[in-house]
Design a protein around this motif. Structure first.
Motif, PDB file in Angstrom:
ATOM      1  N   ILE A 226       0.953  -1.205  -0.012  1.00 55.91           N
ATOM      2  CA  ILE A 226      -0.128  -0.074   0.083  1.00 55.91           C
ATOM      3  C   ILE A 226       0.956   1.303  -0.039  1.00 55.91           C
ATOM      4  CG2 ILE A 226      -1.966   1.175   0.951  1.00 55.91           C
ATOM      5  CD1 ILE A 226      -2.483  -1.409   2.639  1.00 55.91           C
ATOM      6  N   VAL A 227       0.704   2.143  -0.957  1.00 59.99           N
ATOM      7  CA  VAL A 227       1.585   3.286  -1.105  1.00 59.99           C
ATOM      8  C   VAL A 227       0.699   4.613  -0.816  1.00 59.99           C
ATOM      9  CG1 VAL A 227       3.065   4.638  -2.434  1.00 59.99           C
ATOM     10  CG2 VAL A 227       3.102   2.161  -2.638  1.00 59.99           C
TER      11      VAL A 227
ATOM     12  N   ALA B 133       1.815   5.408 -10.051  1.00 61.76           N
ATOM     13  CA  ALA B 133       0.634   5.002 -10.906  1.00 61.76           C
ATOM     14  C   ALA B 133       0.927   4.181 -11.943  1.00 61.76           C
ATOM     15  CB  ALA B 133      -0.268   5.917 -11.156  1.00 61.76           C
ATOM     16  N   ALA B 134       2.143   4.368 -12.645  1.00 62.71           N
ATOM     17  CA  ALA B 134       2.583   3.704 -13.687  1.00 62.71           C
ATOM     18  C   ALA B 134       3.108   2.149 -13.293  1.00 62.71           C
ATOM     19  CB  ALA B 134       3.641   4.273 -14.541  1.00 62.71           C
TER      20      ALA B 134
ATOM     21  N   VAL C  98      -2.205   2.391  -4.638  1.00 59.92           N
ATOM     22  CA  VAL C  98      -1.920   3.538  -4.546  1.00 59.92           C
ATOM     23  C   VAL C  98      -3.135   4.210  -3.933  1.00 59.92           C
ATOM     24  CG1 VAL C  98      -1.080   5.568  -5.473  1.00 59.92           C
ATOM     25  CG2 VAL C  98      -0.410   3.474  -6.445  1.00 59.92           C
ATOM     26  N   THR C  99      -3.073   4.914  -2.781  1.00 56.72           N
ATOM     27  CA  THR C  99      -4.039   5.526  -2.132  1.00 56.72           C
ATOM     28  C   THR C  99      -3.721   6.759  -1.457  1.00 56.72           C
ATOM     29  OG1 THR C  99      -5.932   4.874  -0.307  1.00 56.72           O
ATOM     30  CG2 THR C  99      -3.690   4.177  -0.012  1.00 56.72           C
ATOM     31  N   SER C 100      -4.976   7.565  -1.000  1.00 55.73           N
ATOM     32  CA  SER C 100      -5.001   8.882  -0.220  1.00 55.73           C
ATOM     33  C   SER C 100      -5.705   8.516   0.947  1.00 55.73           C
ATOM     34  CB  SER C 100      -5.310   9.918  -1.080  1.00 55.73           C
ATOM     35  OG  SER C 100      -6.887   9.720  -1.295  1.00 55.73           O
ATOM     36  N   ALA C 101      -5.835   7.223   1.405  1.00 53.63           N
ATOM     37  CA  ALA C 101      -6.797   6.876   2.434  1.00 53.63           C
ATOM     38  C   ALA C 101      -6.270   7.602   3.879  1.00 53.63           C
ATOM     39  CB  ALA C 101      -7.219   5.587   2.549  1.00 53.63           C
ATOM     40  N   ASN C 102      -7.074   7.514   4.994  1.00 58.44           N
ATOM     41  CA  ASN C 102      -6.576   7.796   6.159  1.00 58.44           C
ATOM     42  C   ASN C 102      -5.393   7.004   6.733  1.00 58.44           C
ATOM     43  OD1 ASN C 102      -6.708   7.700   9.258  1.00 58.44           O
ATOM     44  ND2 ASN C 102      -8.337   9.271   8.875  1.00 58.44           N
ATOM     45  N   VAL C 103      -4.541   7.316   7.081  1.00 57.76           N
ATOM     46  CA  VAL C 103      -3.201   6.643   7.649  1.00 57.76           C
ATOM     47  C   VAL C 103      -3.730   5.560   8.433  1.00 57.76           C
ATOM     48  CG1 VAL C 103      -1.755   8.335   6.947  1.00 57.76           C
ATOM     49  CG2 VAL C 103      -2.386   8.344   9.304  1.00 57.76           C
TER      50      VAL C 103
END
Length: 333
Positions: A197-198, A214-215, A225-230
């Motif tokens: 998970i990045v 993303a590539a 690849v995520t911008s989720a809550n840590v």
């Protein structure tokens, strides 16, 4: 004829060096919270307190200066830098907003904490647990981090390796020679069938950085690849991987071990990967770690940082001033 010297002009002053954008804030802001305390202490003691712009040549990676600009008899406090020079202390947030460095060696990766010996026996678990529980209540239960997080909950594959990108700051500071992509490729080489998970840094990573990750994800199904809550990421993770990210310490609140791929001042309780070939052995070592998170966090933050709400904060600040060569007597107190 004897000339009388006005003592106001020979007593040391405290000079706070801020980045230019912060000069008009009147020391307001989470990233400046120690400085009103220092100013108030100085005013009460009758010590002159000046605020000026941080010199433009003192950059993130500046460790020393070659001139005598700080050799003026005053105590200089430089915000968010790591300059080693007589009469200089460096100040900055120590990962969690309520704790600070005020340190002659530097902040974050370069703070003097990194050079101190750590033994779990120094901090009994019974004494450390209330502090650990308080941090968990403040950060984990409220899903809070240093920077704003998404409120919506997300789930991830259990046992993943969580990689937290930090942009170019670690390399610019001299904490590593690796790029984020170098680090990520190393993790992928050793992850086996684990999900990876990045999370890109919300402030430090550029659109180009995110596009490059993303590539990689398009070529490797393990990569998320995520911008989720840590805290959603950490709750699914077997270990964190970063150069020296705050999230490694937040991972300790989840009892998740950390692998670091650069210089850090909290290396005592993490696995440091000096060369990519060491990653597999270091990961195995950290996955076998059992307990000790409460003791380490109490040692790091309570014993070695300045907790802003501590009852003895003023005394601890004076202790740091003394060690820098500025006891009360030098200020005429």
């Amino acid at each position: 004829m004897t000339r009388k010297i006005d003592e106001r002009y020979v007593m040391p002053r405290i000079v706070l060096h801020l980045k230019e954008d912060d000069l008009d804030r009147d020391l307001k802001g989470w990233h400046l919270r120690l400085y009103p305390i220092l100013r108030s202490m100085a005013e009460v003691a009758g010590i002159g307190f000046d605020i000026r712009a941080r010199d433009s040549d003192i950059k993130v990676g500046t460790r020393r200066v070659t001139d005598a600009r700080f050799d003026d008899g005053n105590l200089h406090i430089i915000d968010d830098r790591s300059v080693m020079a007589p009469n200089v202390l460096n100040a900055g947030v120590a990962y969690f907003w309520e704790f600070w460095h005020l340190d002659p060696s530097g902040v974050k990766a370069f703070s003097s904490i990194g050079g101190k010996p750590y033994s779990p026996a120094d901090i009994p678990f019974a004494r450390a647990k209330p502090f650990f529980d308080m941090l968990r209540k403040r950060h984990v239960a409220q899903r809070r981090s240093k920077y704003a997080q998404l409120e919506a909950a997300e789930t991830f594959p259990q046992g993943a390796l969580a990689v937290f990108l930090q942009g170019t700051y670690p390399a610019q500071s001299g904490a590593t020679e690796l790029s984020d992509l170098d680090m990520l490729r190393c993790v992928l080489d050793h992850a086996g069938d684990r999900a990876v998970i990045v999370k890109p840094h919300p402030l430090a990573c550029t659109a180009a950085d995110i596009a490059a990750v993303a590539a990689l994800a398009r070529k490797d199904s393990r990569l998320i690849v995520t911008s989720a809550n840590v805290h959603d990421i950490l709750s699914a993770s077997a270990a964190t991987v970063s150069i020296n990210s705050t999230v490694a310490l937040e991972g300790f609140l989840h009892r998740v071990p950390a692998l670091l791929m650069g210089r850090s001042d909290f290396h005592h309780f993490a696995g440091t990967v000096h060369k990519p070939a060491q990653f597999g052995d270091t990961l195995a070592q950290e996955l076998s770690r059992r307990g000790g998170y409460a003791q380490y966090l109490a040692w790091y933050f309570r014993r070695n940082c300045l907790p802003l709400h501590s009852a003895d904060l003023d005394a601890r600040i004076w202790q740091i001033y003394r060690a820098a060569g500025f006891p009360p007597a030098r200020f005429g107190l």
